[in-house]
Design a protein around this motif. Structure first.
Motif, PDB file in Angstrom:
ATOM      1  N   ALA A 273       0.724  -1.266  -0.112  1.00 43.28           N
ATOM      2  CA  ALA A 273      -0.029  -0.111   0.094  1.00 43.28           C
ATOM      3  C   ALA A 273       0.864   1.347  -0.085  1.00 43.28           C
ATOM      4  CB  ALA A 273      -0.861  -0.195   1.120  1.00 43.28           C
ATOM      5  N   ALA A 274       1.905   1.064   0.645  1.00 39.40           N
ATOM      6  CA  ALA A 274       2.680   2.436   0.861  1.00 39.40           C
ATOM      7  C   ALA A 274       3.452   2.417  -0.591  1.00 39.40           C
ATOM      8  CB  ALA A 274       3.946   2.004   1.742  1.00 39.40           C
ATOM      9  N   GLY A 275       3.828   1.287  -1.321  1.00 37.21           N
ATOM     10  CA  GLY A 275       4.299   1.647  -2.773  1.00 37.21           C
ATOM     11  C   GLY A 275       3.574   2.052  -3.771  1.00 37.21           C
ATOM     12  N   VAL A 276       2.221   1.836  -3.416  1.00 39.95           N
ATOM     13  CA  VAL A 276       1.046   2.435  -4.480  1.00 39.95           C
ATOM     14  C   VAL A 276       1.316   3.715  -4.105  1.00 39.95           C
ATOM     15  CG1 VAL A 276      -1.152   2.543  -5.193  1.00 39.95           C
ATOM     16  CG2 VAL A 276      -0.029   0.195  -4.855  1.00 39.95           C
ATOM     17  N   GLY A 277       1.031   4.149  -2.743  1.00 42.20           N
ATOM     18  CA  GLY A 277       0.888   5.666  -2.289  1.00 42.20           C
ATOM     19  C   GLY A 277       2.060   6.577  -3.109  1.00 42.20           C
ATOM     20  N   LEU A 278       3.226   5.913  -3.023  1.00 42.93           N
ATOM     21  CA  LEU A 278       4.529   6.661  -3.310  1.00 42.93           C
ATOM     22  C   LEU A 278       4.368   6.815  -5.103  1.00 42.93           C
ATOM     23  CD1 LEU A 278       7.245   7.846  -2.803  1.00 42.93           C
ATOM     24  CD2 LEU A 278       7.988   5.494  -3.277  1.00 42.93           C
ATOM     25  N   LEU A 279       3.864   5.780  -5.679  1.00 40.68           N
ATOM     26  CA  LEU A 279       3.717   5.829  -7.073  1.00 40.68           C
ATOM     27  C   LEU A 279       2.626   6.799  -7.524  1.00 40.68           C
ATOM     28  CD1 LEU A 279       4.116   4.455  -9.812  1.00 40.68           C
ATOM     29  CD2 LEU A 279       2.229   3.273  -9.562  1.00 40.68           C
ATOM     30  N   ARG A 280       1.753   6.834  -6.582  1.00 35.62           N
ATOM     31  CA  ARG A 280       0.473   8.036  -6.952  1.00 35.62           C
ATOM     32  C   ARG A 280       0.994   9.491  -6.680  1.00 35.62           C
ATOM     33  NH1 ARG A 280      -4.619   5.439  -4.048  1.00 35.62           N
ATOM     34  NH2 ARG A 280      -5.103   3.896  -5.475  1.00 35.62           N
TER      35      ARG A 280
END
Length: 102
Positions: free
Chosen positions: A18-25
């Motif tokens: 979830a943190a990786g997806v947030g960083l991507l966003r």
């Protein structure tokens, strides 16, 4: 047993994903903002540059640089296989004067 609990028993830690997806966003958000700023800022800066160059022309400054070579001497270079050395050169000027290995 529900599917979420079953998945948690197999993979209990999903917070990293979830943190990786947030960083991507966040990266995509700032990247698109930078592209939009570039699309707006470049034409504005180009217009300012052109207007300042027009002001310089109005003030009497000419941005064109010119130069001259001066008078040219016309001459002919002759090399022959019949000359004693392969590097021998005969220079014939426009007035007929010869110099070198003629």
């Amino acid at each position: 047993m529900s599917l979420d609990r079953e998945w948690d028993s197999i993979r209990p830690d999903r917070s990293f994903r979830a943190a990786g997806v947030g960083l991507l966003r966040v990266t995509l958000l700032f990247g698109s903002a930078a592209v939009a700023l570039a699309l707006i800022a470049v034409p504005m800066l180009d217009n300012q540059t052109r207007s300042s160059s027009r002001d310089a022309l109005a003030g009497g400054l000419d941005p064109m640089s010119t130069g001259s070579i001066g008078s040219r001497a016309t001459y002919t270079l002759r090399r022959s296989v019949l000359q004693p050395s392969p590097s021998s050169v005969c220079i014939i000027r426009a007035d007929g004067q010869r110099s070198g290995d003629c």
